[in-house]
Design a protein around this motif. Structure first.
Motif, PDB file in Angstrom:
ATOM      1  N   UNK A 259      -4.697   1.057  -1.120  1.00  0.00           N
ATOM      2  CA  UNK A 259      -4.356  -0.321  -1.472  1.00  0.00           C
ATOM      3  C   UNK A 259      -5.181  -0.726  -2.688  1.00  0.00           C
ATOM      4  N   UNK A 260      -4.561  -1.444  -3.610  1.00  0.00           N
ATOM      5  CA  UNK A 260      -5.280  -2.018  -4.749  1.00  0.00           C
ATOM      6  C   UNK A 260      -5.568  -3.479  -4.434  1.00  0.00           C
ATOM      7  N   UNK A 261      -6.835  -3.802  -4.205  1.00  0.00           N
ATOM      8  CA  UNK A 261      -7.246  -5.147  -3.792  1.00  0.00           C
ATOM      9  C   UNK A 261      -7.631  -5.947  -5.029  1.00  0.00           C
ATOM     10  N   UNK A 262      -6.986  -7.096  -5.268  1.00  0.00           N
ATOM     11  CA  UNK A 262      -7.322  -7.915  -6.444  1.00  0.00           C
ATOM     12  C   UNK A 262      -8.799  -8.294  -6.487  1.00  0.00           C
ATOM     13  N   UNK A 263      -9.279  -8.489  -7.696  1.00  0.00           N
ATOM     14  CA  UNK A 263     -10.700  -8.741  -7.931  1.00  0.00           C
ATOM     15  C   UNK A 263     -11.250  -9.880  -7.086  1.00  0.00           C
TER      16      UNK A 263
ATOM     17  N   UNK B 237       5.656  -0.236   8.078  1.00  0.00           N
ATOM     18  CA  UNK B 237       6.478   0.477   7.096  1.00  0.00           C
ATOM     19  C   UNK B 237       7.938   0.123   7.366  1.00  0.00           C
ATOM     20  N   UNK B 238       8.735   0.170   6.296  1.00  0.00           N
ATOM     21  CA  UNK B 238      10.136  -0.243   6.422  1.00  0.00           C
ATOM     22  C   UNK B 238      10.931   0.689   7.324  1.00  0.00           C
TER      23      UNK B 238
ATOM     24  N   UNK C  42       3.934   9.195   1.047  1.00  0.00           N
ATOM     25  CA  UNK C  42       4.849   8.572   0.097  1.00  0.00           C
ATOM     26  C   UNK C  42       5.450   7.276   0.576  1.00  0.00           C
ATOM     27  N   UNK C  43       5.308   6.963   1.883  1.00  0.00           N
ATOM     28  CA  UNK C  43       5.851   5.701   2.394  1.00  0.00           C
ATOM     29  C   UNK C  43       5.083   4.518   1.819  1.00  0.00           C
ATOM     30  N   UNK C  44       5.812   3.428   1.573  1.00  0.00           N
ATOM     31  CA  UNK C  44       5.205   2.173   1.124  1.00  0.00           C
ATOM     32  C   UNK C  44       4.930   1.306   2.348  1.00  0.00           C
TER      33      UNK C  44
ATOM     34  N   UNK D  39       0.834  -1.196   0.000  1.00  0.00           N
ATOM     35  CA  UNK D  39       0.000   0.000   0.000  1.00  0.00           C
ATOM     36  C   UNK D  39       0.868   1.245   0.000  1.00  0.00           C
ATOM     37  N   UNK D  40       0.240   2.382  -0.188  1.00  0.00           N
ATOM     38  CA  UNK D  40       0.966   3.646  -0.202  1.00  0.00           C
ATOM     39  C   UNK D  40       0.262   4.652   0.701  1.00  0.00           C
ATOM     40  N   UNK D  41       1.051   5.340   1.501  1.00  0.00           N
ATOM     41  CA  UNK D  41       0.520   6.401   2.348  1.00  0.00           C
ATOM     42  C   UNK D  41       0.592   7.725   1.581  1.00  0.00           C
ATOM     43  N   UNK D  42      -0.527   8.422   1.527  1.00  0.00           N
ATOM     44  CA  UNK D  42      -0.562   9.726   0.882  1.00  0.00           C
ATOM     45  C   UNK D  42      -1.233  10.709   1.835  1.00  0.00           C
TER      46      UNK D  42
END
Length: 372
Positions: free
Chosen positions: A225-229, A245-246, A287-289, A63-66
Motif C-alpha cells: 500500500x502507498x500511504x499518503x504523507x 478483494x473484488x 496481482x489482485x487489487x 493495495x496490491x497483493x504480490x
C-alpha cells in the motif's frame, strides 16, 4: 366665477396628493430604519471551550497483493532442453528438479580437465619423489649441493601449484554440469513456462529472451500500500488492517504492518508499506487489487473541534476565538476528520472559547454576544 372654482378644486387635489406622498415616505423611512437597526443588532453566537481529545479514524486505500518471493529462472549454461518435469500451475517444493538440460561440449571439457588433472598429478608425484630422494641423500655431507636441493624443492612446489590449478579447473567444469539441472530455490507455484524439449537455451540474452520458468511463493503474500504523507506518522509496526478483494466480496481478510520504507516516493509523495498475508488455502492470488482499510488511532491528545468551527478562506484556514467579547481569527492547520470532528493545530490554549459555527462575516475585532 366658474374659473375660480375650477382653480380651487385643482389646488385642493394637489395639496391632498402631497400630504399622501409625505405620509407614505414617512412610513417607508420608518420601516427602513427599523430593518437596518435589526441588521446591526448582533445575534448571539454559540461558543464552546477548547479541549484536547483522542480522535481515531480510518482511511480507505487501494493495495496490491504480490507474491512474497518471485524469481525468473534462466539456464546458466548454453545448452538444450532435455526434459521438463513441471508445467504452469505445478506446486513445487524447495530443491525439486524442474528441468534437465544437455550440453555435449561440457562433457568434452570435463574429460579434458580430468586428463590435465591426472597428468599434472603424475608430474607432481615425480618431482616430489626426486626432491625426497635428494633430501635423503643430502644428509651425507658433500653428496648434494644446497643449490641442487633448492632447485628440486622449487620444481616440486611449482608442480604442486599446477596440480591444484588442474583440480580447480576440473571442479569448475563439474559445477557446470550441476547447472544442467535446474531446481526450485524455494517452494511455490510455477506461473510461467516458456520452453519445450529440444529448445536452445542459455543465460538471458544468449539463447533465452524469456525465462524458462517463473516461480512464485503464494502461500505467503505481501500486501503493498502507498500511504499518503499526511498519514504516515499514524502507522506503526504490527498495526492490524483489514482488506477485501473484488473476486471475493463476501470475505474480509486481515494482515499486520511488517515493513515500512521510511521514505516517500518522490512521484506519489507516499510511503510504501507492506503487510504479510498468510494464504494457505490460496484463495488470494498475486496481482489482485485490494481495498484496504487502515485504522489511524491517535498516539497523542490534540485539540478536537466540530468541523463547522473551521473557516476555509482564500487568506487561510481559521477558527474564531472570543476574548473579552471580541472576535479573533486564529490560523490553524487541520488534521484528520471523523464523525464531524476535526483535529486542529495552532496557537491555541485549552479553555479558549471558540465559535461553534464559523462565518467569514465575523471579522477580527467584531463585538460578539455569546451563548453557551
Amino acid at each position: 366665477m366658474k374659473r375660480n372654482n375650477h382653480n380651487l378644486r385643482f389646488l385642493y387635489s394637489a395639496l391632498t396628493a402631497g400630504v399622501l406622498l409625505g405620509l407614505l415616505s414617512s412610513c417607508s423611512s420608518s420601516e427602513g430604519n427599523t430593518s437596518d437597526q435589526a441588521a446591526k443588532t448582533p445575534a448571539g453566537v454559540e461558543v464552546f471551550p477548547l479541549k484536547k481529545g483522542m480522535l481515531s479514524s480510518e482511511i480507505q486505500l487501494p493495495g496490491e497483493l504480490i507474491s512474497f518471493q518471485q524469481v525468473d529462472l534462466y539456464a546458466h549454461e548454453t545448452s538444450f532442453v532435455k526434459k521438463i518435469y513441471v508445467d504452469v500451475g505445478s506446486e513445487v517444493k524447495e530443491g525439486q528438479l524442474l528441468i534437465s538440460l544437455e550440453a555435449p561440449e561440457i562433457t568434452s571439457r570435463l574429460s579434458g580437465a580430468e586428463s590435465r588433472w591426472k597428468s599434472q598429478e603424475s608430474i607432481y608425484k615425480a618431482s616430489k619423489a626426486n626432491y625426497d630422494r635428494l633430501l635423503e641423500t643430502s644428509k651425507t655431507p658433500g653428496t648434494i649441493s644446497p643449490n641442487d636441493l633448492d632447485q628440486a624443492h622449487a620444481r616440486m612446489s611449482s608442480d604442486y601449484d599446477q596440480l591444484q590449478a588442474a583440480k580447480a579447473s576440473y571442479r569448475e567444469v563439474t559445477n557446470s554440469l550441476d547447472y544442467l539441472e535446474i531446481r526450485a530455490p524455494f517452494g511455490g507455484v510455477i506461473t510461467s513456462r516458456n520452453v519445450n524439449p529440444g529448445a536452445y537455451v542459455g543465460p538471458s540474452g544468449r539463447g533465452s529472451e524469456r525465462p524458462l520458468f517463473t516461480l512464485q511463493e503464494q502461500k505467503h503474500l505481501r500486501l503493498v500500500v502507498s500511504v499518503p504523507e499526511v498519514y504516515t506518522t499514524y502507522l506503526q509496526q504490527n498495526d492490524a488492517i483489514s482488506f477485501r478483494v473484488k473476486a471475493l466480496p463476501q470475505d474480509s481478510f486481515s494482515a499486520k504492518v511488517k515493513r515500512q520504507a521510511r521514505a516517500l516516493d518522490t512521484r506519489l509523495r507516499a510511503e510504501r508499506v507492506e503487510m504479510d498475508v498468510q494464504n494457505d488455502d490460496k484463495k488470494l492470488l498475486p496481482g489482485m487489487v485490494a481495498d484496504v482499510t487502515i485504522p489511524l488511532p491517535s498516539r497523542d491528545s490534540t485539540f478536537v473541534i466540530p468541523k463547522t468551527a473551521i473557516i476555509n478562506t482564500a487568506e487561510g484556514i481559521f477558527v474564531i476565538r472570543v476574548t473579552d467579547g471580541k472576535a479573533e481569527r486564529v490560523a490553524v492547520q487541520p488534521g484528520r476528520t471523523s464523525d464531524g470532528k476535526t483535529e486542529i493545530f495552532g496557537a491555541l490554549q485549552e479553555g479558549d472559547k471558540i465559535v461553534t459555527i464559523g462565518s467569514e462575516e465575523i471579522r477580527n475585532g467584531s463585538t460578539l454576544v455569546t451563548k453557551n
